[in-house]
Design a protein around this motif. Sequence first.
Motif, PDB file in Angstrom:
ATOM      1  N   GLU A 132      -1.158  -3.615   3.445  1.00  0.00           N
ATOM      2  CA  GLU A 132      -2.504  -2.828   3.038  1.00  0.00           C
ATOM      3  C   GLU A 132      -2.514  -2.636   1.456  1.00  0.00           C
ATOM      4  O   GLU A 132      -3.603  -2.334   0.956  1.00  0.00           O
ATOM      5  CB  GLU A 132      -2.037  -1.369   3.375  1.00  0.00           C
ATOM      6  N   ARG A 133      -1.463  -2.758   0.745  1.00  0.00           N
ATOM      7  CA  ARG A 133      -1.469  -2.787  -0.794  1.00  0.00           C
ATOM      8  C   ARG A 133      -2.380  -4.107  -1.250  1.00  0.00           C
ATOM      9  O   ARG A 133      -3.189  -4.195  -2.189  1.00  0.00           O
ATOM     10  CB  ARG A 133      -0.115  -2.719  -1.467  1.00  0.00           C
ATOM     11  N   LEU A 134      -1.932  -5.435  -0.544  1.00  0.00           N
ATOM     12  CA  LEU A 134      -2.734  -6.492  -0.802  1.00  0.00           C
ATOM     13  C   LEU A 134      -4.147  -6.661  -0.522  1.00  0.00           C
ATOM     14  O   LEU A 134      -4.941  -6.966  -1.353  1.00  0.00           O
ATOM     15  CB  LEU A 134      -1.823  -7.622  -0.252  1.00  0.00           C
ATOM     16  N   LYS A 135      -4.541  -6.126   0.715  1.00  0.00           N
ATOM     17  CA  LYS A 135      -5.901  -6.217   1.197  1.00  0.00           C
ATOM     18  C   LYS A 135      -6.560  -5.107   1.353  1.00  0.00           C
ATOM     19  O   LYS A 135      -7.891  -5.155   1.396  1.00  0.00           O
ATOM     20  CB  LYS A 135      -5.725  -7.097   2.664  1.00  0.00           C
ATOM     21  N   GLY A 140      -8.877   3.039   3.934  1.00  0.00           N
ATOM     22  CA  GLY A 140      -8.914   3.337   2.665  1.00  0.00           C
ATOM     23  C   GLY A 140     -10.432   3.183   2.177  1.00  0.00           C
ATOM     24  O   GLY A 140     -11.351   2.813   3.036  1.00  0.00           O
ATOM     25  N   PRO A 141     -10.545   3.359   0.750  1.00  0.00           N
ATOM     26  CA  PRO A 141     -11.960   3.407   0.495  1.00  0.00           C
ATOM     27  C   PRO A 141     -12.565   1.978   0.718  1.00  0.00           C
ATOM     28  O   PRO A 141     -12.021   0.860   0.475  1.00  0.00           O
ATOM     29  CB  PRO A 141     -11.754   3.644  -1.107  1.00  0.00           C
ATOM     30  N   LYS A 142     -13.757   2.099   0.785  1.00  0.00           N
ATOM     31  CA  LYS A 142     -14.767   0.618   0.946  1.00  0.00           C
ATOM     32  C   LYS A 142     -15.871   0.732   0.043  1.00  0.00           C
ATOM     33  O   LYS A 142     -16.436   1.593  -0.220  1.00  0.00           O
ATOM     34  CB  LYS A 142     -15.063   0.458   2.460  1.00  0.00           C
ATOM     35  N   GLN A 143     -16.276  -0.547  -0.318  1.00  0.00           N
ATOM     36  CA  GLN A 143     -17.366  -0.647  -0.846  1.00  0.00           C
ATOM     37  C   GLN A 143     -18.405  -1.744  -0.364  1.00  0.00           C
ATOM     38  O   GLN A 143     -17.774  -2.864   0.075  1.00  0.00           O
ATOM     39  CB  GLN A 143     -17.097  -1.152  -2.570  1.00  0.00           C
ATOM     40  N   GLU A 144     -19.688  -1.463   0.074  1.00  0.00           N
ATOM     41  CA  GLU A 144     -20.388  -2.381   0.716  1.00  0.00           C
ATOM     42  C   GLU A 144     -21.439  -2.901  -0.116  1.00  0.00           C
ATOM     43  O   GLU A 144     -22.183  -2.270  -0.964  1.00  0.00           O
ATOM     44  CB  GLU A 144     -21.102  -1.726   1.854  1.00  0.00           C
ATOM     45  N   ILE A 145     -21.587  -4.194  -0.228  1.00  0.00           N
ATOM     46  CA  ILE A 145     -22.533  -4.940  -0.893  1.00  0.00           C
ATOM     47  C   ILE A 145     -23.431  -5.825  -0.096  1.00  0.00           C
ATOM     48  O   ILE A 145     -23.235  -6.437   0.850  1.00  0.00           O
ATOM     49  CB  ILE A 145     -21.568  -6.106  -1.559  1.00  0.00           C
ATOM     50  N   ALA A 156     -12.275  -3.952  -0.317  1.00  0.00           N
ATOM     51  CA  ALA A 156     -11.488  -2.686  -0.596  1.00  0.00           C
ATOM     52  C   ALA A 156     -11.118  -2.553  -2.277  1.00  0.00           C
ATOM     53  O   ALA A 156     -10.348  -3.303  -2.490  1.00  0.00           O
ATOM     54  CB  ALA A 156     -10.429  -2.965   0.460  1.00  0.00           C
ATOM     55  N   PRO A 157     -11.896  -1.907  -2.669  1.00  0.00           N
ATOM     56  CA  PRO A 157     -11.845  -1.820  -4.170  1.00  0.00           C
ATOM     57  C   PRO A 157     -10.425  -1.774  -4.838  1.00  0.00           C
ATOM     58  O   PRO A 157     -10.240  -1.919  -6.119  1.00  0.00           O
ATOM     59  CB  PRO A 157     -12.713  -0.865  -4.744  1.00  0.00           C
ATOM     60  N   ASP A 158      -9.484  -0.840  -4.251  1.00  0.00           N
ATOM     61  CA  ASP A 158      -8.192  -0.349  -4.626  1.00  0.00           C
ATOM     62  C   ASP A 158      -7.390  -1.429  -4.185  1.00  0.00           C
ATOM     63  O   ASP A 158      -5.911  -1.200  -4.481  1.00  0.00           O
ATOM     64  CB  ASP A 158      -8.049   0.885  -4.104  1.00  0.00           C
ATOM     65  N   ARG A 165      -9.544  -9.409  -9.038  1.00  0.00           N
ATOM     66  CA  ARG A 165     -10.737 -10.117  -9.479  1.00  0.00           C
ATOM     67  C   ARG A 165     -11.292  -9.282 -10.519  1.00  0.00           C
ATOM     68  O   ARG A 165     -11.963  -9.903 -11.421  1.00  0.00           O
ATOM     69  CB  ARG A 165     -11.495 -10.169  -8.218  1.00  0.00           C
ATOM     70  N   GLN A 166     -11.294  -7.965 -10.522  1.00  0.00           N
ATOM     71  CA  GLN A 166     -11.973  -7.367 -11.470  1.00  0.00           C
ATOM     72  C   GLN A 166     -11.380  -7.331 -12.931  1.00  0.00           C
ATOM     73  O   GLN A 166     -12.048  -7.310 -13.751  1.00  0.00           O
ATOM     74  CB  GLN A 166     -11.708  -5.428 -11.020  1.00  0.00           C
ATOM     75  N   GLU A 167     -10.050  -7.705 -12.952  1.00  0.00           N
ATOM     76  CA  GLU A 167      -9.393  -7.916 -13.956  1.00  0.00           C
ATOM     77  C   GLU A 167      -9.687  -8.916 -14.645  1.00  0.00           C
ATOM     78  O   GLU A 167      -9.825  -9.202 -15.954  1.00  0.00           O
ATOM     79  CB  GLU A 167      -7.755  -7.625 -13.925  1.00  0.00           C
TER      80      GLU A 167
END
Length: 302
Positions: A132-135, A140-145, A156-158, A165-167
Motif C-alpha cells: 500500500e505504501r508502494l502503490k 486511499g486518495p486517487k487522482q483521475e486523469i 494514487a498520489p500519496d 515521479r513527482q520528485e
Amino acid sequence: MKRNVLWLTAAVLFVAGCSQSSGHKAAAEPQLDPRPLGGAVHFTAAEAAALHRAEEHNVQKCMKKHGFDYRTVPVGDVQGAAAASRYGLLTPRRAAQDGYGLIAQRLSKTPSDPNARPFAGLSETDRRAWEERLKGAVDGPKQEIRLPDGLTVTIAPDSCVSVARQELYGPDWDQQYYTLQGLSNSIADDTLDHPLVTAAERKWVTCMRDEGFRYRDRNDPLKALKKQVDAAGTDSAALQAAGKEELRLATHDATCQTEADLAEQVARAQQQVERNLASSATTILTSYRAALNAALKRATAA
C-alpha cells in the motif's frame, strides 16, 4: 477506423544469414523514423535507463522514509523499446539482422525483482502495508486523469511510486505525460488511416505478392510468425527455425516497404495530421519538454 499495431522491432541479433530479395530498389540507411509529436513520449535507451534508475532511487528513499525496505529494480530491455518503430517501419539492414524482434522478445529475460524474496518473508499484515505504501491503498486518495480519447488513468498520489515521479519530473508530470501519450496514439491511428499511407500499403501488398506472399495486411507476417513461435513453445530447434523464418519474412517486408516508399508516406501523412492539433496541445508539449529536460539533468547528475 482505429488499428492495433502489432509490429515490433528490437536491437538484438538472434540468427544471421538471410539474403535480401532481388528486383527491388535498395534502401539507403538510415531510414526515416517518424514519431508522433516529434518523439515527445519516446526515450532513447540512455534516457530510459537514466530515468528508470532515478525513479527507483526516489522510490527507495520514499519507502525508507516510511520505515520500509525497498531494493531498486534493475533496468530492463531499454534497447529494444528505444529501437521499436511506432509504425512498424523496417530497413533492409535491420530486418536482416534483427527481424521484427519477435524471437528476441520471446527469449529475453525480464530482470528479477530483488524485492520478491524479502516481500515473501513478511507477515501478511506487513506485506499489505508495504504494498500500500508502494502503490497506494485501495481506499486511499486517487487522482483521475482524463485522456483525449475519453478514457481515464487513476493515480494514487500519496504512493511512493507517484511521489518518486513527482520528485523527479514535477507535480504536473502525470497529467502531461498521459495526455501526450493518448494524443500520440490518436495521431498514430489517424496517420495509419491516412490515404497516403493506405495507398503505400496497397503497393506493399502488391510487392509482397510479387515476392510470393499472399498477404492482405502489414500485420499478417507477424501474425503468422506469432503462431509459429507459440507452436514452438520451448523447443530450441523449432524456435531457431522460427527465427530464420522471421528474418526471411522481415527482409522481404523491408524491401517492399522501400519499394512502396512507406516511411516517406507515413512521415508526410503524420505531418498533415499534426497540422490540425489544437493550440492547447502545443502548450502542454512545451511544459512537458521543460519538465523532461529538467528530469534528465537530475537523473544524469545523480
